[in-house]
Design a protein around this motif. Structure first.
Motif, mmCIF file in Angstrom:
data_model
loop_
_atom_site.group_PDB
_atom_site.id
_atom_site.type_symbol
_atom_site.label_atom_id
_atom_site.label_comp_id
_atom_site.label_asym_id
_atom_site.label_seq_id
_atom_site.Cartn_x
_atom_site.Cartn_y
_atom_site.Cartn_z
ATOM 1 N N LYS A 36 0.829 -1.205 0.000
ATOM 2 C CA LYS A 36 0.000 0.000 0.000
ATOM 3 C C LYS A 36 0.867 1.261 0.000
ATOM 4 N N ALA A 37 1.999 1.187 0.702
ATOM 5 C CA ALA A 37 2.913 2.334 0.720
ATOM 6 C C ALA A 37 3.500 2.578 -0.665
ATOM 7 N N ALA A 38 3.810 1.493 -1.367
ATOM 8 C CA ALA A 38 4.409 1.618 -2.705
ATOM 9 C C ALA A 38 3.368 1.992 -3.749
ATOM 10 N N PHE A 39 2.147 1.464 -3.589
ATOM 11 C CA PHE A 39 1.084 1.695 -4.579
ATOM 12 C C PHE A 39 -0.204 2.052 -3.835
ATOM 13 N N PRO A 40 -0.381 3.344 -3.490
ATOM 14 C CA PRO A 40 -1.511 3.775 -2.643
ATOM 15 C C PRO A 40 -2.885 3.449 -3.208
ATOM 16 N N ASP A 41 -3.005 3.305 -4.523
ATOM 17 C CA ASP A 41 -4.317 3.054 -5.116
ATOM 18 C C ASP A 41 -4.723 1.583 -5.101
ATOM 19 N N LEU A 42 -3.869 0.714 -4.571
ATOM 20 C CA LEU A 42 -4.226 -0.703 -4.482
ATOM 21 C C LEU A 42 -5.399 -0.899 -3.529
ATOM 22 N N PRO A 43 -6.404 -1.676 -3.919
ATOM 23 C CA PRO A 43 -7.538 -1.916 -3.010
ATOM 24 C C PRO A 43 -7.124 -2.830 -1.860
ATOM 25 N N LEU A 44 -7.769 -2.647 -0.727
ATOM 26 C CA LEU A 44 -7.508 -3.516 0.414
ATOM 27 C C LEU A 44 -8.181 -4.870 0.189
ATOM 28 N N PRO A 45 -7.568 -5.954 0.636
ATOM 29 C CA PRO A 45 -8.154 -7.284 0.422
ATOM 30 C C PRO A 45 -9.395 -7.509 1.271
ATOM 31 N N ASN A 46 -10.197 -8.475 0.849
ATOM 32 C CA ASN A 46 -11.391 -8.855 1.584
ATOM 33 C C ASN A 46 -11.022 -9.436 2.951
ATOM 34 N N PRO A 47 -11.642 -8.974 4.052
ATOM 35 C CA PRO A 47 -11.298 -9.485 5.390
ATOM 36 C C PRO A 47 -11.457 -11.002 5.516
ATOM 37 N N GLY A 48 -12.480 -11.544 4.868
ATOM 38 C CA GLY A 48 -12.688 -12.984 4.922
ATOM 39 C C GLY A 48 -11.542 -13.746 4.290
ATOM 40 N N TRP A 49 -11.031 -13.214 3.191
ATOM 41 C CA TRP A 49 -9.881 -13.834 2.516
ATOM 42 C C TRP A 49 -8.647 -13.753 3.412
ATOM 43 N N LEU A 50 -8.467 -12.624 4.085
ATOM 44 C CA LEU A 50 -7.311 -12.449 4.958
ATOM 45 C C LEU A 50 -7.310 -13.437 6.119
ATOM 46 N N LYS A 51 -8.496 -13.742 6.619
ATOM 47 C CA LYS A 51 -8.602 -14.611 7.798
ATOM 48 C C LYS A 51 -8.550 -16.097 7.461
ATOM 49 N N LYS A 52 -8.550 -16.415 6.185
ATOM 50 C CA LYS A 52 -8.562 -17.813 5.764
ATOM 51 C C LYS A 52 -7.303 -18.526 6.241
ATOM 52 N N ASP A 53 -7.450 -19.766 6.727
ATOM 53 C CA ASP A 53 -6.261 -20.533 7.105
ATOM 54 C C ASP A 53 -6.099 -21.710 6.152
ATOM 55 N N PHE A 54 -4.863 -22.169 5.992
ATOM 56 C CA PHE A 54 -4.534 -23.154 4.970
ATOM 57 C C PHE A 54 -5.244 -24.487 5.202
ATOM 58 N N GLU A 55 -5.267 -24.942 6.446
ATOM 59 C CA GLU A 55 -5.878 -26.240 6.734
ATOM 60 C C GLU A 55 -7.360 -26.242 6.359
ATOM 61 N N SER A 56 -8.095 -25.221 6.777
ATOM 62 C CA SER A 56 -9.524 -25.136 6.439
ATOM 63 C C SER A 56 -9.726 -24.989 4.939
ATOM 64 N N CYS A 57 -8.831 -24.258 4.320
ATOM 65 C CA CYS A 57 -8.891 -24.037 2.876
ATOM 66 C C CYS A 57 -8.803 -25.368 2.126
ATOM 67 N N VAL A 58 -7.868 -26.218 2.542
ATOM 68 C CA VAL A 58 -7.688 -27.530 1.904
ATOM 69 C C VAL A 58 -8.868 -28.446 2.219
ATOM 70 N N LEU A 59 -9.221 -28.540 3.495
ATOM 71 C CA LEU A 59 -10.240 -29.500 3.929
ATOM 72 C C LEU A 59 -11.648 -29.155 3.437
ATOM 73 N N SER A 60 -11.903 -27.862 3.205
ATOM 74 C CA SER A 60 -13.226 -27.447 2.742
ATOM 75 C C SER A 60 -13.366 -27.503 1.228
ATOM 76 N N GLY A 61 -12.253 -27.769 0.530
ATOM 77 C CA GLY A 61 -12.298 -27.800 -0.934
ATOM 78 C C GLY A 61 -12.361 -26.428 -1.554
ATOM 79 N N ASP A 62 -11.903 -25.415 -0.823
ATOM 80 C CA ASP A 62 -11.830 -24.055 -1.355
ATOM 81 C C ASP A 62 -10.991 -24.049 -2.635
ATOM 82 N N GLN A 63 -11.491 -23.353 -3.662
ATOM 83 C CA GLN A 63 -10.805 -23.354 -4.965
ATOM 84 C C GLN A 63 -9.354 -22.883 -4.873
ATOM 85 N N GLU A 64 -9.070 -22.001 -3.904
ATOM 86 C CA GLU A 64 -7.701 -21.511 -3.769
ATOM 87 C C GLU A 64 -6.742 -22.637 -3.384
ATOM 88 N N CYS A 65 -7.256 -23.665 -2.733
ATOM 89 C CA CYS A 65 -6.398 -24.750 -2.236
ATOM 90 C C CYS A 65 -6.724 -26.096 -2.872
#
Length: 297
Positions: free
Chosen positions: A129-158
């Motif tokens: 954000k300091a380097a590129f002030p116009d970058l949008p902030l990420p979704n809070p839900g995405w930020l809170k995601k953990d890898f284990e739940s991501c894999v076990l739930s079949g989330d497309q990211e994992c």
């Protein structure tokens, strides 16, 4: 024991340019290696160059972009080092002299976990954000995601489906892409074709491909096979290890269970094979310079 030939294992002799090109894979300790190269530049009298931080970092380039990058590197004063996150570029294709290629790999499962949490680390977004002030902030839900739940739930990211191609900014699921190159054939995930291309590139184009988990061996091989640039690297690391190991370390990364890692490993078969291939080659290079001379032919 298999006969080892240090000369045949040394691709540095094939280069036509006294420039080291470190087309660094993300999350393999490359920030540590970059700092080592900064210090070595002073010690061994060469110039240090790295690509500027970009708003959108693309690792696969169109052919004209590949040529532009190859020309930039070819025009650097010798000796120099150039560092950039990018797939392997074939300089010969553009009738340009070949640099000294180096890179580093890491256990592919540990690496993908590291990447997952790296892009969610608070300091990462503060810096971006300091380097590129116009970058949008990420979704809070995405930020809170953990890898284990991501894999076990079949989330497309994992979900790491075989043969699937991810287009866009870059495909950070695997490291073989950085060695395979820019062709579309390199993009299907965990494919035989991409694996074989990456292996061939390592064997024919790279002076050294280090392994993060074998750091001492990596530094020793770099010093032996690329001495103009890496002479004294072990001494520098030994005197600064406490600082260097903390560079870019993510203290926000929680542990991941072996059960979840095993689930991911099932779809990373060829990435694991590529990693083991690089590790075996590194050990061959090390042995070739440490065995009695009569065994090296």
């Amino acid at each position: 024991m298999q006969t080892l030939n240090a000369k045949e294992l040394n691709n540095t002799r094939k280069s036509h340019l006294e420039v080291v090109f470190f087309n660094r894979v993300p999350k393999v300790g490359s920030q540590t290696f970059m700092e080592l190269l900064r210090r070595l530049a002073e010690r061994n009298d060469f110039q240090f160059h790295r690509d500027a931080v970009q708003k959108v970092e693309t690792i696969r380039l169109a052919e004209d972009q590949q040529q532009e990058l190859a020309e930039v590197i070819s025009d650097l004063p010798e000796p120099s080092v150039f560092i950039k996150h990018v797939c392997h570029v074939n300089f010969t294709k553009f009738n340009l002299p070949t640099p000294i290629y180096i890179n580093v790999v890491r256990d592919p499962i540990e690496r993908v976990i590291s990447w997952f949490y790296y892009v969610r680390a608070p300091w990462y977004f503060v810096e971006r954000k300091a380097a590129f002030p116009d970058l949008p902030l990420p979704n809070p839900g995405w930020l809170k995601k953990d890898f284990e739940s991501c894999v076990l739930s079949g989330d497309q990211e994992c979900v790491y489906n075989q043969g699937v191609t991810v287009e866009g900014i870059g495909d950070h699921r695997r490291q073989s892409l950085f060695f395979c190159g820019h062709d579309y054939e390199c993009t299907p995930f965990n494919s035989v074709g991409a694996l074989e291309r990456a292996k061939h590139s390592v064997e024919s184009q790279y002076s050294v491909v280090g392994v993060l988990e074998d750091l001492n061996t990596t530094l020793s091989v770099l010093e032996k096979y690329v001495p103009r640039f890496f002479q004294g690297v072990r001494e520098i690391y030994d005197t600064s290890a406490q600082y260097l190991t903390k560079i870019n370390k993510n203290n926000f990364k929680p542990p991941v269970s072996e059960e979840v890692k095993d689930i991911v490993r099932r779809n990373f078969t060829r990435e694991i094979e590529f990693y083991q291939f690089c590790r075996q080659r590194l050990h061959k290079q090390y042995l070739a310079t440490h065995l009695p001379l009569k065994t090296i032919v």
